[in-house]
Motif scaffolding. Sequence first.
Motif, PDB file in Angstrom:
ATOM      1  N   MET A  86     -12.057  -2.353   0.220  1.00  0.00           N
ATOM      2  CA  MET A  86     -10.886  -2.992  -0.372  1.00  0.00           C
ATOM      3  C   MET A  86     -10.963  -2.962  -1.899  1.00  0.00           C
ATOM      4  O   MET A  86     -12.034  -3.135  -2.474  1.00  0.00           O
ATOM      5  N   THR A  87      -9.820  -2.711  -2.525  1.00  0.00           N
ATOM      6  CA  THR A  87      -9.732  -2.802  -3.983  1.00  0.00           C
ATOM      7  C   THR A  87      -9.600  -4.273  -4.354  1.00  0.00           C
ATOM      8  O   THR A  87      -8.685  -4.947  -3.888  1.00  0.00           O
ATOM      9  N   MET A 109      -1.209  -9.611   5.705  1.00  0.00           N
ATOM     10  CA  MET A 109      -0.129  -8.746   5.231  1.00  0.00           C
ATOM     11  C   MET A 109      -0.619  -7.314   5.030  1.00  0.00           C
ATOM     12  O   MET A 109       0.117  -6.453   4.560  1.00  0.00           O
ATOM     13  N   GLU A 110      -1.877  -7.076   5.369  1.00  0.00           N
ATOM     14  CA  GLU A 110      -2.502  -5.759   5.208  1.00  0.00           C
ATOM     15  C   GLU A 110      -2.280  -5.191   3.816  1.00  0.00           C
ATOM     16  O   GLU A 110      -1.757  -4.083   3.643  1.00  0.00           O
ATOM     17  N   PRO A 111      -2.683  -5.954   2.807  1.00  0.00           N
ATOM     18  CA  PRO A 111      -2.444  -5.524   1.426  1.00  0.00           C
ATOM     19  C   PRO A 111      -3.411  -4.414   1.022  1.00  0.00           C
ATOM     20  O   PRO A 111      -4.462  -4.231   1.641  1.00  0.00           O
ATOM     21  N   LYS A 112      -3.012  -3.705  -0.015  1.00  0.00           N
ATOM     22  CA  LYS A 112      -3.873  -2.642  -0.535  1.00  0.00           C
ATOM     23  C   LYS A 112      -4.832  -3.206  -1.585  1.00  0.00           C
ATOM     24  O   LYS A 112      -5.915  -2.670  -1.790  1.00  0.00           O
ATOM     25  N   TYR A 113      -4.378  -4.291  -2.235  1.00  0.00           N
ATOM     26  CA  TYR A 113      -5.195  -4.910  -3.278  1.00  0.00           C
ATOM     27  C   TYR A 113      -5.405  -6.376  -2.951  1.00  0.00           C
ATOM     28  O   TYR A 113      -4.539  -7.019  -2.361  1.00  0.00           O
ATOM     29  N   MET A 114      -6.562  -6.901  -3.347  1.00  0.00           N
ATOM     30  CA  MET A 114      -6.807  -8.337  -3.187  1.00  0.00           C
ATOM     31  C   MET A 114      -7.231  -8.929  -4.520  1.00  0.00           C
ATOM     32  O   MET A 114      -8.135  -8.417  -5.187  1.00  0.00           O
TER      33      MET A 114
END
Lengths: 240, 229
Positions: free
Chosen positions: A187-188, A153-158
């Motif tokens: 990655m955050t 989902m190409e997230p900004k946070y994991m």
Amino acid sequence: MIEVKGLQKHFGDLHVLNGIDEVIHDGEVVVVIGPSGSGKSTFLRCLTLLEEPTGGQVIIDGQQINAPGVDINKVRQNIGMVFQHFNLFPHLTVRKNITLAPVKLKKMTQTQADAKAMELLTKVGLADKADVYPAQISGGQKQRVAIARALAMEPKYMLFDEPTSALDPEMVGEVLDVMKRLAQSGMTMVVVTHEMGFAREVGDRILFIDEGVVMEQNKPESFFANPQNERTKSFLSKVL
Amino acid sequence: MAQWWEGVTKTFYKCFIKDNRYMLLVNGIQNTIRISLAAACLGVIIGFLLAVCSLSKNKFLNGIHRVYTDIIRGTPSVTQLMIIYFVVFATVNWPKWLIASIAFGINSGAYVSEIIRGGILSVDIGQTEAGRSLGLNGRQTMFEIVVPQALKNIFPSLGNEFITLIKETAIVGYIGLVDIQKAGDFIKSATYEAFMPLIGTAIIYFVLIKLLTFGLNKAENSLRKSDIR
């Protein structure tokens, strides 16, 4: 940037979170540790509203997400979550597990998503497992697929909720390796874990949560070498 | 022995061949299958809607599910069938088999709803959480993730319910429909023979259900494809 202000959570009379204030900056890897039942998983789950806070605010990129009228589904597309028990979809192949959400949410076409899935599977070292079902792969492989699924989902946070706690010891390393590379890529990440080696090596900052509050936090070197709080000292003496 | 055998073939001829009596049974089989299939489809639709009602957070919807299942479970299906035919649809000029299907569908829906409800609850909550955490909404998570897995769990019980339903339809004679049971009954009255028509009726039901069980097992195995390790 994830901001948490005065976060409270109770289940009936049980106070799990007692006012947490925290800021997680972009690109930061924050490792959350603490005894079981301390509220660290609840804290993590509140960040994506899998647990509804009973008080306080969770603000992501300036938007308070636990406010009425917020489209939480939209917010969650930007926050990947990895679970202790993987929670892969057993009725779908590995590839379909990864492509389901991006295609359903019209982020990608099936072809684009398939390409993305192969790219991610190659990254986590499982390109040859695309067409098998989750029941046919090991725990460590499942968790790597789960990470790929969240990344699709190409997230900004994991967010990681004890990602290695349900694994056989010899499989922990392969999952931590994937997480380490992800951290290095910028990655955050917020990681709840009992893996102190990982916390020390990969974390930018350690949060020690106990009794529903952040008891102590620091950079890993100082945190492990020089704990200030009595609870932290006693916890670390047991786990290190 | 030879004499006995001659007797049997004679009765068989009298009951099933003479005057094309087997046509009664053929029509009966058609009716039984038609009613059962239509009722099963309606039952699954009603059952799913009721299951959703019972799982919703809305008190009113919960109430609908509770009252519905209470009434259906608390009254005999013959009574329900007769009320639907002679009271509810008294002035409606629909074919009898259709009205019977509606009655059995309404009845079956109550039982199917419990099966579906159980099946949905049996899917680990982590599956829902995983779906929602990806940004899927509640409905998408339900239909893409929970229902397909629930289906696998409920399939055997649903098959059972369908078998029960086929046997339940043997009461449609009460509203003047000729199904397998009623056809056997007609032959019994016409020939004054009890053994042959009744055993014949039983055998037809048995074979029908055996065939269905075979098909259901096949379908279940293909549903279990993803479990192979």
